[in-house]
Design a protein around this motif. Structure first.
Motif, PDB file in Angstrom:
ATOM      1  N   VAL A  86       0.847  -1.188   0.000  1.00 16.41           N
ATOM      2  CA  VAL A  86       0.000   0.000   0.000  1.00 16.41           C
ATOM      3  C   VAL A  86       0.888   1.245   0.000  1.00 16.41           C
ATOM      4  O   VAL A  86       2.060   1.173   0.384  1.00 16.41           O
ATOM      5  CB  VAL A  86      -0.933   0.007   1.237  1.00 16.41           C
ATOM      6  N   ARG A  87       0.350   2.344  -0.414  1.00 17.35           N
ATOM      7  CA  ARG A  87       1.077   3.610  -0.357  1.00 17.35           C
ATOM      8  C   ARG A  87       1.181   4.061   1.095  1.00 17.35           C
ATOM      9  O   ARG A  87       0.273   3.862   1.897  1.00 17.35           O
ATOM     10  CB  ARG A  87       0.312   4.652  -1.187  1.00 17.35           C
ATOM     11  N   THR A  88       2.316   4.704   1.430  1.00 15.76           N
ATOM     12  CA  THR A  88       2.500   5.165   2.801  1.00 15.76           C
ATOM     13  C   THR A  88       2.237   6.658   2.918  1.00 15.76           C
ATOM     14  O   THR A  88       2.255   7.395   1.929  1.00 15.76           O
ATOM     15  CB  THR A  88       3.939   4.888   3.285  1.00 15.76           C
ATOM     16  N   GLN A  89       2.008   7.074   4.143  1.00 14.96           N
ATOM     17  CA  GLN A  89       1.822   8.500   4.400  1.00 14.96           C
ATOM     18  C   GLN A  89       3.160   9.213   4.189  1.00 14.96           C
ATOM     19  O   GLN A  89       4.218   8.640   4.479  1.00 14.96           O
ATOM     20  CB  GLN A  89       1.327   8.724   5.829  1.00 14.96           C
ATOM     21  N   PRO A  90       3.136  10.440   3.693  1.00 18.03           N
ATOM     22  CA  PRO A  90       4.372  11.187   3.413  1.00 18.03           C
ATOM     23  C   PRO A  90       5.311  11.220   4.628  1.00 18.03           C
ATOM     24  O   PRO A  90       4.884  11.521   5.741  1.00 18.03           O
ATOM     25  CB  PRO A  90       3.877  12.584   3.060  1.00 18.03           C
ATOM     26  N   GLY A  91       6.578  10.866   4.406  1.00 19.77           N
ATOM     27  CA  GLY A  91       7.583  10.934   5.455  1.00 19.77           C
ATOM     28  C   GLY A  91       7.529   9.824   6.474  1.00 19.77           C
ATOM     29  O   GLY A  91       8.269   9.834   7.456  1.00 19.77           O
ATOM     30  N   THR A  92       6.637   8.846   6.278  1.00 18.91           N
ATOM     31  CA  THR A  92       6.515   7.742   7.239  1.00 18.91           C
ATOM     32  C   THR A  92       6.405   6.424   6.488  1.00 18.91           C
ATOM     33  O   THR A  92       6.445   6.389   5.269  1.00 18.91           O
ATOM     34  CB  THR A  92       5.259   7.899   8.115  1.00 18.91           C
ATOM     35  N   ILE A  93       6.286   5.334   7.254  1.00 15.67           N
ATOM     36  CA  ILE A  93       5.987   4.058   6.619  1.00 15.67           C
ATOM     37  C   ILE A  93       4.580   3.600   7.002  1.00 15.67           C
ATOM     38  O   ILE A  93       4.207   2.462   6.782  1.00 15.67           O
ATOM     39  CB  ILE A  93       7.020   2.978   7.009  1.00 15.67           C
ATOM     40  N   LYS A  94       3.813   4.535   7.576  1.00 13.95           N
ATOM     41  CA  LYS A  94       2.432   4.211   7.937  1.00 13.95           C
ATOM     42  C   LYS A  94       1.571   4.158   6.678  1.00 13.95           C
ATOM     43  O   LYS A  94       1.664   5.044   5.818  1.00 13.95           O
ATOM     44  CB  LYS A  94       1.865   5.270   8.895  1.00 13.95           C
ATOM     45  N   PRO A  95       0.719   3.138   6.534  1.00  7.38           N
ATOM     46  CA  PRO A  95      -0.151   3.046   5.364  1.00  7.38           C
ATOM     47  C   PRO A  95      -1.107   4.227   5.300  1.00  7.38           C
ATOM     48  O   PRO A  95      -1.509   4.785   6.337  1.00  7.38           O
ATOM     49  CB  PRO A  95      -0.914   1.735   5.587  1.00  7.38           C
ATOM     50  N   GLU A  96      -1.461   4.611   4.102  1.00  5.69           N
ATOM     51  CA  GLU A  96      -2.478   5.649   3.929  1.00  5.69           C
ATOM     52  C   GLU A  96      -3.788   5.171   4.556  1.00  5.69           C
ATOM     53  O   GLU A  96      -4.152   4.001   4.445  1.00  5.69           O
ATOM     54  CB  GLU A  96      -2.698   5.920   2.423  1.00  5.69           C
ATOM     55  N   GLU A  97      -4.481   6.076   5.212  1.00  9.28           N
ATOM     56  CA  GLU A  97      -5.732   5.690   5.873  1.00  9.28           C
ATOM     57  C   GLU A  97      -6.788   5.290   4.856  1.00  9.28           C
ATOM     58  O   GLU A  97      -7.643   4.445   5.114  1.00  9.28           O
ATOM     59  CB  GLU A  97      -6.223   6.849   6.751  1.00  9.28           C
ATOM     60  N   GLU A  98      -6.748   5.928   3.697  1.00  2.00           N
ATOM     61  CA  GLU A  98      -7.673   5.562   2.629  1.00  2.00           C
ATOM     62  C   GLU A  98      -6.919   4.740   1.592  1.00  2.00           C
ATOM     63  O   GLU A  98      -5.730   4.886   1.415  1.00  2.00           O
ATOM     64  CB  GLU A  98      -8.242   6.820   1.961  1.00  2.00           C
ATOM     65  N   GLY A  99      -7.592   3.896   0.918  1.00  2.00           N
ATOM     66  CA  GLY A  99      -6.955   3.104  -0.127  1.00  2.00           C
ATOM     67  C   GLY A  99      -6.813   1.644   0.283  1.00  2.00           C
ATOM     68  O   GLY A  99      -6.592   1.326   1.450  1.00  2.00           O
ATOM     69  N   GLU A 100      -6.945   0.779  -0.685  1.00  2.00           N
ATOM     70  CA  GLU A 100      -6.897  -0.654  -0.427  1.00  2.00           C
ATOM     71  C   GLU A 100      -5.452  -1.142  -0.362  1.00  2.00           C
ATOM     72  O   GLU A 100      -4.556  -0.560  -0.963  1.00  2.00           O
ATOM     73  CB  GLU A 100      -7.641  -1.382  -1.560  1.00  2.00           C
ATOM     74  N   ARG A 101      -5.249  -2.225   0.370  1.00  2.00           N
ATOM     75  CA  ARG A 101      -3.919  -2.840   0.498  1.00  2.00           C
ATOM     76  C   ARG A 101      -3.998  -4.267  -0.024  1.00  2.00           C
ATOM     77  O   ARG A 101      -4.962  -4.971   0.238  1.00  2.00           O
ATOM     78  CB  ARG A 101      -3.499  -2.839   1.969  1.00  2.00           C
ATOM     79  N   HIS A 102      -2.960  -4.686  -0.760  1.00  4.96           N
ATOM     80  CA  HIS A 102      -2.970  -6.076  -1.229  1.00  4.96           C
ATOM     81  C   HIS A 102      -2.101  -6.947  -0.311  1.00  4.96           C
ATOM     82  O   HIS A 102      -1.160  -6.440   0.320  1.00  4.96           O
ATOM     83  CB  HIS A 102      -2.480  -6.156  -2.685  1.00  4.96           C
ATOM     84  N   PRO A 103      -2.412  -8.233  -0.199  1.00  6.42           N
ATOM     85  CA  PRO A 103      -1.710  -9.112   0.751  1.00  6.42           C
ATOM     86  C   PRO A 103      -0.548  -9.893   0.141  1.00  6.42           C
ATOM     87  O   PRO A 103      -0.153 -10.920   0.670  1.00  6.42           O
ATOM     88  CB  PRO A 103      -2.823 -10.075   1.177  1.00  6.42           C
ATOM     89  N   TYR A 104       0.005  -9.399  -0.975  1.00  7.19           N
ATOM     90  CA  TYR A 104       1.055 -10.148  -1.672  1.00  7.19           C
ATOM     91  C   TYR A 104       2.391  -9.396  -1.667  1.00  7.19           C
ATOM     92  O   TYR A 104       3.231  -9.600  -2.525  1.00  7.19           O
ATOM     93  CB  TYR A 104       0.626 -10.423  -3.114  1.00  7.19           C
ATOM     94  N   SER A 105       2.580  -8.530  -0.709  1.00 13.41           N
ATOM     95  CA  SER A 105       3.784  -7.705  -0.677  1.00 13.41           C
ATOM     96  C   SER A 105       4.978  -8.488  -0.124  1.00 13.41           C
ATOM     97  O   SER A 105       4.833  -9.611   0.380  1.00 13.41           O
ATOM     98  CB  SER A 105       3.556  -6.477   0.208  1.00 13.41           C
ATOM     99  N   LEU A 106       6.135  -7.869  -0.219  1.00 17.01           N
ATOM    100  CA  LEU A 106       7.368  -8.488   0.286  1.00 17.01           C
ATOM    101  C   LEU A 106       7.261  -8.799   1.774  1.00 17.01           C
ATOM    102  O   LEU A 106       7.643  -9.878   2.220  1.00 17.01           O
ATOM    103  CB  LEU A 106       8.555  -7.547   0.031  1.00 17.01           C
ATOM    104  N   ILE A 107       6.741  -7.877   2.560  1.00 22.05           N
ATOM    105  CA  ILE A 107       6.705  -8.116   4.009  1.00 22.05           C
ATOM    106  C   ILE A 107       5.585  -9.079   4.409  1.00 22.05           C
ATOM    107  O   ILE A 107       5.472  -9.447   5.573  1.00 22.05           O
ATOM    108  CB  ILE A 107       6.578  -6.794   4.817  1.00 22.05           C
ATOM    109  N   ASP A 108       4.771  -9.498   3.436  1.00 19.34           N
ATOM    110  CA  ASP A 108       3.735 -10.492   3.732  1.00 19.34           C
ATOM    111  C   ASP A 108       4.206 -11.912   3.437  1.00 19.34           C
ATOM    112  O   ASP A 108       3.553 -12.873   3.821  1.00 19.34           O
ATOM    113  CB  ASP A 108       2.471 -10.210   2.902  1.00 19.34           C
ATOM    114  N   CYS A 109       5.351 -12.035   2.724  1.00 19.19           N
ATOM    115  CA  CYS A 109       5.798 -13.384   2.359  1.00 19.19           C
ATOM    116  C   CYS A 109       6.618 -13.993   3.491  1.00 19.19           C
ATOM    117  O   CYS A 109       6.869 -13.356   4.509  1.00 19.19           O
ATOM    118  CB  CYS A 109       6.595 -13.342   1.061  1.00 19.19           C
ATOM    119  N   ALA A 110       7.049 -15.241   3.311  1.00 16.66           N
ATOM    120  CA  ALA A 110       7.858 -15.922   4.323  1.00 16.66           C
ATOM    121  C   ALA A 110       9.274 -15.342   4.338  1.00 16.66           C
ATOM    122  O   ALA A 110       9.778 -14.893   3.308  1.00 16.66           O
ATOM    123  CB  ALA A 110       7.908 -17.422   4.021  1.00 16.66           C
ATOM    124  N   ALA A 111       9.897 -15.375   5.513  1.00 19.17           N
ATOM    125  CA  ALA A 111      11.257 -14.839   5.654  1.00 19.17           C
ATOM    126  C   ALA A 111      12.270 -15.874   5.201  1.00 19.17           C
ATOM    127  O   ALA A 111      13.129 -16.330   5.967  1.00 19.17           O
ATOM    128  CB  ALA A 111      11.506 -14.437   7.105  1.00 19.17           C
TER     129      ALA A 111
END
Length: 404
Positions: free
Chosen positions: A66-91
């Motif tokens: 998902v897109r993050t808030q400017p200057g942070t790594i917090k997800p935007e409050e609006e907007g959908e997030r997909h569950p296939y990102s790098l941090i969602d996969c196995a380590a």
């Protein structure tokens, strides 16, 4: 005036910035393809989305879904997030490598995105404390694989320098991240490759900077990396620290010799530095001989003058050598050192027996040590000719021994 073209001023009409819509579109591509990176890559390739404007947003969606808030790594409050990102996969390497290859393929087709990848990586690495521990592990594995795969757009300084934020280092977060990075990278690369990478990132001499300030000692480094199975890195750092300390001692000693300081003063200074550096006695003997010979004025007009200069140096500083050649083993090491240098340096080739005789006369070398070298010496460099050259002196020693 007929036919004259009237020049009109072109206006750059910029479309309004809308990173949210761009983020939603990328998320939808992931969802439509159920996270299959091959299909995602094809859909992205055929899309007309404005990647040149929203490159940073694109990589945020790739890394955290998902897109993050400017200057942070917090997800935007609006907007959908997909569950296939790098941090969602196995380590695990097998799960993360496809993301590296996906980004690599994307950069080949859109090389202008290289700067955006660098921007997003820098932001995430400076914000490691806001990720969960297992998420940091995935980022470390990704970074190691990115270098292994020679992913363009990721200069080493982009990774190593942002990590050195005081608060991240103090919490041990950086040490944990870099340890995971080292372990993953060394699975398929040599230590020399890692050192070259650290060198490009200006960190090859500064491994202790990854440690919290209270643990910046060679002992702490050795203990930590040995525990983590990174013994090759421990050995490299020990060698590096040895070279740094050796250079410092050599510099001090050279200065004092050139200034013709008192032998007693030089001896005390060297003993203290050797003690602080925890230098092995054998290395001290080797170093002393090197410095003494390097300080000789090799400006003679002929071989005899150079030989005289070398012998004067030996005689002048024999007291210093004597202070550190405190056992037969160390005396033998000194003979080996003299033998090697006389073999490798044409200026000293014929001087071996005279140097040995001078060191004997000055009580640096004992008779037993010289005889041991003559009969059983193990260093083969020029040994045959040196043994022959020393025969008259050894014969004299043996005769003197018989008379006694």
């Amino acid at each position: 005036m007929r036919g004259q073209r009237i020049k009109t001023r072109k206006r750059n009409i910029a479309a309004p910035l809308d990173p949210s819509s761009f983020s939603d579109a990328i998320v939808q591509i992931y969802l439509d393809n159920a996270g299959d990176l091959e299909l995602v890559a094809k859909s992205i390739e055929s899309s007309d989305l404005n990647f040149s404007r929203y490159g940073d947003t694109f990589f945020e969606v790739v890394f955290i879904g998902v897109r993050t808030q400017p200057g942070t790594i917090k997800p935007e409050e609006e907007g959908e997030r997909h569950p296939y990102s790098l941090i969602d996969c196995a380590a695990q390497r097998e799960a993360i490598l496809p993301y590296v290859l996906f980004i690599q393929k994307t950069l080949r087709r859109r090389p202008f995105l290289i700067k955006s990848l660098e921007n997003v990586m820098r932001k995430f690495l400076q914000s490691l404390e806001f990720f969960e521990e297992n998420e940091r592990q995935k980022l470390a594995i990704f970074t190691a694989l990115a270098f292994s795969q020679k992913l363009s757009g990721l200069p080493p300084e982009t990774v190593f320098q942002p990590l050195l934020k005081d608060n991240l280092v103090a919490k041990g977060i950086v040490l944990s991240f870099i340890t995971e990075f080292f372990k993953e990278y060394l699975k398929e690369n040599s230590l020399d490759d890692l050192i070259a990478l650290l060198k490009k990132g200006k960190m090859e001499d500064n491994l202790l900077e990854f440690f919290p300030s209270g643990k910046r000692t060679s002992e702490a480094l050795s203990e930590h990396f040995t525990k983590e199975g990174l013994t090759s890195l421990v050995e490299y750092n020990s060698k590096k620290m040895f070279e740094v300390k050796l250079k410092e001692i050599k510099s001090t000693l050279t200065t004092m010799i050139n200034e013709e300081a008192e032998i007693s003063e030089v001896t005390e200074v060297v003993k203290q530095q050797v003690k602080d550096a925890k230098f092995p006695d054998i290395e001290v003997v080797r170093m002393l001989w090197d410095v003494l010979m390097e300080a000789v004025q090799w400006s003679g007009k002929n071989q005899q003058q150079n030989s005289n200069s070398a012998l004067r140096q030996v005689n002048a500083w024999a007291g210093l050598m004597n202070a550190f050649c405190t056992s037969g083993k160390l005396e033998l090491e000194l003979i080996y050192k003299v033998q090697t240098q006389c073999y490798e340096d044409a200026k000293l080739m014929k001087l071996f027996p005279e140097i040995i005789r001078s060191l004997y006369d000055q009580d640096v070398l004992a008779e037993d040590t010289i005889l041991l070298w003559f009969r059983k010496g193990s260093n083969q460099k020029g040994r045959q000719s040196f043994v022959k050259a020393l025969e008259p002196f050894v014969k004299w020693l043996e005769e003197a021994e018989e008379e006694e």
